[in-house]
Design an enzyme around this catalytic site. Structure first.
Site, PDB file in Angstrom:
ATOM      1  NE  ARG A  43      -1.715  -1.550   3.532  1.00 46.62           N
ATOM      2  CZ  ARG A  43      -1.948  -1.719   4.823  1.00 46.62           C
ATOM      3  NH1 ARG A  43      -3.149  -1.467   5.284  1.00 46.62           N
ATOM      4  NH2 ARG A  43      -1.009  -2.118   5.637  1.00 46.62           N
ATOM      5  CE1 TYR A 159      -0.968 -13.132  11.748  1.00 46.66           C
ATOM      6  CE2 TYR A 159       0.072 -14.371  13.522  1.00 46.66           C
ATOM      7  CZ  TYR A 159       0.115 -13.821  12.246  1.00 46.66           C
ATOM      8  OH  TYR A 159       1.243 -13.968  11.475  1.00 46.66           O
TER       9      TYR A 159
HETATM   10  N1  LIG Z   1       7.209 -11.593  11.671  1.00 48.57           N
HETATM   11  C1  LIG Z   1       6.734 -12.694  12.191  1.00 48.57           C
HETATM   12  O1  LIG Z   1       7.031 -13.035  13.360  1.00 48.57           O
HETATM   13  C2  LIG Z   1       5.841 -13.598  11.384  1.00 48.57           C
HETATM   14  C3  LIG Z   1       5.729 -14.931  11.785  1.00 48.57           C
HETATM   15  C4  LIG Z   1       4.896 -15.786  11.060  1.00 48.57           C
HETATM   16  C5  LIG Z   1       4.215 -15.312   9.952  1.00 48.57           C
HETATM   17  N2  LIG Z   1       4.329 -14.001   9.578  1.00 48.57           N
HETATM   18  C6  LIG Z   1       3.552 -13.580   8.387  1.00 48.57           C
HETATM   19  O2  LIG Z   1       4.458 -13.209   7.367  1.00 48.57           O
HETATM   20  C7  LIG Z   1       3.885 -12.208   6.519  1.00 48.57           C
HETATM   21  C8  LIG Z   1       4.838 -11.016   6.417  1.00 48.57           C
HETATM   22  O3  LIG Z   1       5.060 -10.503   7.715  1.00 48.57           O
HETATM   23  P1  LIG Z   1       6.304  -9.587   8.083  1.00 48.57           P
HETATM   24  O4  LIG Z   1       6.873 -10.131   9.326  1.00 48.57           O
HETATM   25  O5  LIG Z   1       7.188  -9.380   6.907  1.00 48.57           O
HETATM   26  O6  LIG Z   1       5.505  -8.225   8.467  1.00 48.57           O
HETATM   27  P2  LIG Z   1       5.765  -6.688   8.043  1.00 48.57           P
HETATM   28  O7  LIG Z   1       7.208  -6.354   8.114  1.00 48.57           O
HETATM   29  O8  LIG Z   1       4.799  -5.907   8.877  1.00 48.57           O
HETATM   30  O9  LIG Z   1       5.296  -6.645   6.513  1.00 48.57           O
HETATM   31  C9  LIG Z   1       3.948  -6.854   6.175  1.00 48.57           C
HETATM   32  C10 LIG Z   1       3.714  -6.481   4.719  1.00 48.57           C
HETATM   33  O10 LIG Z   1       2.327  -6.718   4.417  1.00 48.57           O
HETATM   34  C11 LIG Z   1       1.814  -5.594   3.717  1.00 48.57           C
HETATM   35  N3  LIG Z   1       0.393  -5.424   3.977  1.00 48.57           N
HETATM   36  C12 LIG Z   1      -0.248  -5.437   5.169  1.00 48.57           C
HETATM   37  N4  LIG Z   1      -1.555  -5.194   4.994  1.00 48.57           N
HETATM   38  C13 LIG Z   1      -1.756  -5.030   3.661  1.00 48.57           C
HETATM   39  C14 LIG Z   1      -2.885  -4.734   2.862  1.00 48.57           C
HETATM   40  N5  LIG Z   1      -4.112  -4.568   3.381  1.00 48.57           N
HETATM   41  N6  LIG Z   1      -2.732  -4.631   1.506  1.00 48.57           N
HETATM   42  C15 LIG Z   1      -1.508  -4.794   0.972  1.00 48.57           C
HETATM   43  N7  LIG Z   1      -0.402  -5.070   1.653  1.00 48.57           N
HETATM   44  C16 LIG Z   1      -0.520  -5.176   3.003  1.00 48.57           C
HETATM   45  C17 LIG Z   1       2.631  -4.400   4.233  1.00 48.57           C
HETATM   46  O11 LIG Z   1       2.706  -3.411   3.232  1.00 48.57           O
HETATM   47  P3  LIG Z   1       1.955  -1.982   3.277  1.00 48.57           P
HETATM   48  O12 LIG Z   1       1.851  -1.571   4.718  1.00 48.57           O
HETATM   49  O13 LIG Z   1       2.822  -1.097   2.439  1.00 48.57           O
HETATM   50  O14 LIG Z   1       0.638  -2.247   2.642  1.00 48.57           O
HETATM   51  C18 LIG Z   1       4.005  -5.033   4.412  1.00 48.57           C
HETATM   52  O15 LIG Z   1       4.739  -4.960   3.217  1.00 48.57           O
HETATM   53  C19 LIG Z   1       2.521 -11.872   7.147  1.00 48.57           C
HETATM   54  O16 LIG Z   1       1.529 -12.603   6.470  1.00 48.57           O
HETATM   55  C20 LIG Z   1       2.672 -12.371   8.584  1.00 48.57           C
HETATM   56  O17 LIG Z   1       1.432 -12.710   9.152  1.00 48.57           O
HETATM   57  C21 LIG Z   1       5.145 -13.141  10.263  1.00 48.57           C
END
Ligand SMILES: NC(=O)c1ccc[n+]([C@@H]2O[C@H](COP(=O)([O-])OP(=O)(O)OC[C@H]3O[C@@H](n4cnc5c(N)ncnc54)[C@H](OP(=O)(O)O)[C@@H]3O)[C@@H](O)[C@H]2O)c1
Length: 259
Positions: A43, A159
């Site tokens: 976004r 979640y």
């Molecule tokens: N970090 C952890 O501990 C962890 C563990 C297990 C799984 N995960 C999963 O891994 C994935 C990535 O997480 P991350 O750790 O990299 O988190 P992050 O650093 O917060 O990145 C999340 C990304 O998702 C995008 N996003 C969120 N809402 C959106 C929307 N409505 N439309 C389009 N883009 C959206 C954000 O981009 P914009 O804000 O620019 O839209 C951002 O690029 C997620 O699905 C998360 O649930 C994370």
């Protein structure tokens, strides 16, 4: 004669949702280094512009949209420029957790946002790109689940529920894609340091930093390498699920409340 079903795919087009931070940005960098072209979505247009400039002209197509908006997803991914249409790999990574409160104190709006993003957003993007993969009889859908989709912890409620959906949807895709040559992998990370916890704690960066302090959490590059490995397997190999945690994280006891 070369058996192409046994050759590892390399150097195609990968579409990554949520490429503006964390796992998505690291995956974009990793695949660019490995010779792929990147459709980077999110976004935040300013972040996408910086990433596209970093990855280099012609290597990156930045597309700004909210995955929750079905029409915006279709407008962007249903009308890709000709040179970007044959997407080989979709990384369904955009997602978020909001809050850590017990279910009886959670905000209903936060629950709705998680369902709309982690479930419905992932469905919008998958539905837009999957028909082309099936038509070309080539493709790989990588979904970002979580260990929380399998193991419950206090405050994960919705979640965790969304990530359980992602795991089961990944299995369902495998069943539906039988015989098409299109692969599906669910990646299930544990604690990883990114913007994830800042978002979860409503922008409280200090609280997020305390969570990661001394934890040697997974880094986004670790997840990018995991995704790259699953994709690099020969085409006849489908890695169904990968559960990956930092060494510092393990399992706790199942608590019993005594009256
Ligand atoms: N970090 C952890 O501990 C962890 C563990 C297990 C799984 N995960 C999963 O891994 C994935 C990535 O997480 P991350 O750790 O990299 O988190 P992050 O650093 O917060 O990145 C999340 C990304 O998702 C995008 N996003 C969120 N809402 C959106 C929307 N409505 N439309 C389009 N883009 C959206 C954000 O981009 P914009 O804000 O620019 O839209 C951002 O690029 C997620 O699905 C998360 O649930 C994370």
């Amino acid at each position: 004669m070369t058996d192409t079903t046994r050759t590892a795919p390399h150097g195609g087009i990968v579409c990554i949702t949520g490429a503006t931070a964390g796992f998505g940005a690291a995956t974009a960098r990793r695949f660019t280094a490995d010779g792929w072209r990147i459709i980077a979505t999110g976004r935040r247009q300013d972040r996408l512009d910086v990433l596209a400039a970093e990855l280099g002209d012609g290597n990156c197509l930045p597309l700004c949209f909210d995955v929750r908006d079905a029409d915006a997803v279709q407008a962007a991914l249903g009308n890709l420029p000709e040179a970007w249409r044959a997407v080989d790999v979709l990384v369904n990574n955009a997602g978020l957790a909001l809050g850590l409160e017990p279910a009886h104190r959670c905000s209903l709006d936060d629950w709705t946002t998680m369902v709309d993003t982690n479930i419905k957003g992932l469905l919008h993007v998958t539905r837009a790109l999957l028909p082309g993969m099936v038509e070309r009889r080539r493709g790989h859908v990588i979904n970002l689940g979580s260990i929380t989709g399998t193991y419950a912890y206090p405050g994960a409620n919705v979640y965790g529920g969304t990530k359980a959906f992602v795991m089961q949807f990944s299995r369902g895709l495998r069943a539906d894609l039988h015989g098409t040559g299109v692969r599906v992998t669910n990646i299930e990370p544990g604690l990883a340091e990114s913007e994830f916890s800042v978002v979860r704690f409503g922008g409280d960066a200090d609280r997020a930093a305390r969570l990661y302090e001394g934890a040697s959490a997974l880094r986004p590059e670790d997840i990018a390498a995991t995704i790259a490995w699953a994709v690099s397997c020969p085409a006849h190999v489908n890695v169904n699920r990968i559960e990956v945690m930092p060494t510092s994280q393990s399992f706790g006891a199942l608590p019993v409340h005594r009256a």
